[in-house]
Enzyme design. Structure first.
Site, PDB file in Angstrom:
ATOM      1  N   ASP A  97       0.833  -1.212   0.000  1.00  0.00           N
ATOM      2  CA  ASP A  97       0.000   0.000   0.000  1.00  0.00           C
ATOM      3  C   ASP A  97       0.865   1.257   0.000  1.00  0.00           C
ATOM      4  O   ASP A  97       1.985   1.237   0.517  1.00  0.00           O
ATOM      5  CB  ASP A  97      -0.901  -0.032   1.243  1.00  0.00           C
ATOM      6  CG  ASP A  97      -2.065   0.929   1.127  1.00  0.00           C
ATOM      7  OD1 ASP A  97      -2.299   1.474   0.019  1.00  0.00           O
ATOM      8  OD2 ASP A  97      -2.742   1.156   2.145  1.00  0.00           O
TER       9      ASP A  97
ATOM     10  N   ASN B 296     -10.304  -2.654  -6.461  1.00  0.00           N
ATOM     11  CA  ASN B 296      -9.481  -1.798  -7.335  1.00  0.00           C
ATOM     12  C   ASN B 296     -10.086  -1.612  -8.730  1.00  0.00           C
ATOM     13  O   ASN B 296      -9.703  -0.694  -9.461  1.00  0.00           O
ATOM     14  CB  ASN B 296      -8.058  -2.358  -7.467  1.00  0.00           C
ATOM     15  CG  ASN B 296      -7.234  -2.218  -6.212  1.00  0.00           C
ATOM     16  OD1 ASN B 296      -6.310  -2.979  -5.973  1.00  0.00           O
ATOM     17  ND2 ASN B 296      -7.560  -1.250  -5.380  1.00  0.00           N
TER      18      ASN B 296
END
Ligand code: FPP
Length: 261
Positions: A21, A69
């Site tokens: 991340d 996503n």
């Protein structure tokens, strides 16, 4: 795998999962487009795969692209698919040299044809490798994985292949995408966020969690070693008490000394 403080330096997690991340924030703080962060993140992937493999980790699961996503701007999604294609076209020979086997989990049918083809091809080309397993989670979500396993088991019950009485944790795990792999020992998440975000929820039931503020493009082999070292110093209890744990055999032998409760 259990460990005690005296064995600390020798305990290597069998299965490490990483929630990579912070690519976007890394880029933004440098006044660069988000995709620049993903590109630099691919360099960290190369470095960490090598570090994990040489430190004796058996399975490295990387959260490369989540179900969620797909909701990102189409330019970013396309750029990420392009990055996966580039990685798969250029890194397979290096993975082969490192004797790394490739696995992939997620809904591959949502991927562009080329990306899906390269992933399947990569798994086939590396199928005879006997070293670390690199398990890529692409178009992956743990809830979808669990739901799919339930659907599968229900179907087999309906067909009379499975007796409902025989549905236990082992049978359930054998219907997950990670069938045959050990549970996660360690989950690392970069960039300061402290949550699992639908990543390998079943497999992380007893995992140690390591959260670091380092953003993924800056995450290096030495950050990985730091996380493994910290893992070594933790005593995992698996719901037991110290007295019981001290009487158990301490081992790094895969499969041995494993307990669940
Ligand atoms: C999360 O950062 C990262 C991703 C959604 C993509 C991860 C992909 C890579 C590291 C590229 C290469 C991967 C492989 C396997 C070759 P974010 O974009 O959510 O960052 P932010 O939270 O700062 O916005």
């Amino acid at each position: 795998m259990l460990q005690g403080p005296d064995q600390a330096s020798r305990v290597i997690p069998r299965h490490v999962g990483i929630i990579m991340d912070g690519n976007g924030r890394w880029a933004r703080s440098r006044f660069m487009p988000r995709i620049w962060g993903h590109k630099r993140g691919a360099n960290s992937v190369r470095e960490v795969v090598k570090a994990a493999s040489s430190s004796g980790v058996q399975v490295l699961s990387l959260f490369a692209f989540s179900d969620e996503n797909w909701g990102r701007p189409v330019e970013e999604v396309n750029a990420l698919m392009g990055l996966f294609d580039h990685y798969l076209s250029h890194e397979i020979s290096e993975l082969m040299r490192q004797n790394i086997k490739l696995r992939v989990m997620g809904n591959l049918d949502r991927l562009p044809v080329r990306t899906k083809k390269l992933l399947i091809q990569g798994c086939e080309e590396l199928s005879s490798c006997t070293g670390m397993v690199l398990n890529l989670a692409v178009s992956y979500g743990a809830r979808a994985e669990i739901t799919e396993a339930v659907r599968n088991i229900a179907q087999q019950i309906r067909e009379g292949v499975i007796d409902p009485e025989h549905v236990d944790e082992d049978l359930f795990a054998s219907h997950l995408a990670t069938a045959g792999l050990p549970d996660l020992d360690l989950v690392i998440r970069t960039s300061g966020e402290q949550r699992l975000s639908n990543f390998m929820l079943w497999q992380s039931s007893y995992a140690e969690l390591h959260f670091t503020k380092v953003q993924w493009p800056d995450f290096s082999a030495s950050d990985f070693d730091k996380a493994v070292h910290e893992f070594s110093s933790r005593q995992r209890r698996f719901g037991l008490v110290d007295q019981v744990i001290n009487n158990l055999t301490i081992t790094t032998d895969p499969g041995a000394g494993e307990i669940s409760c």
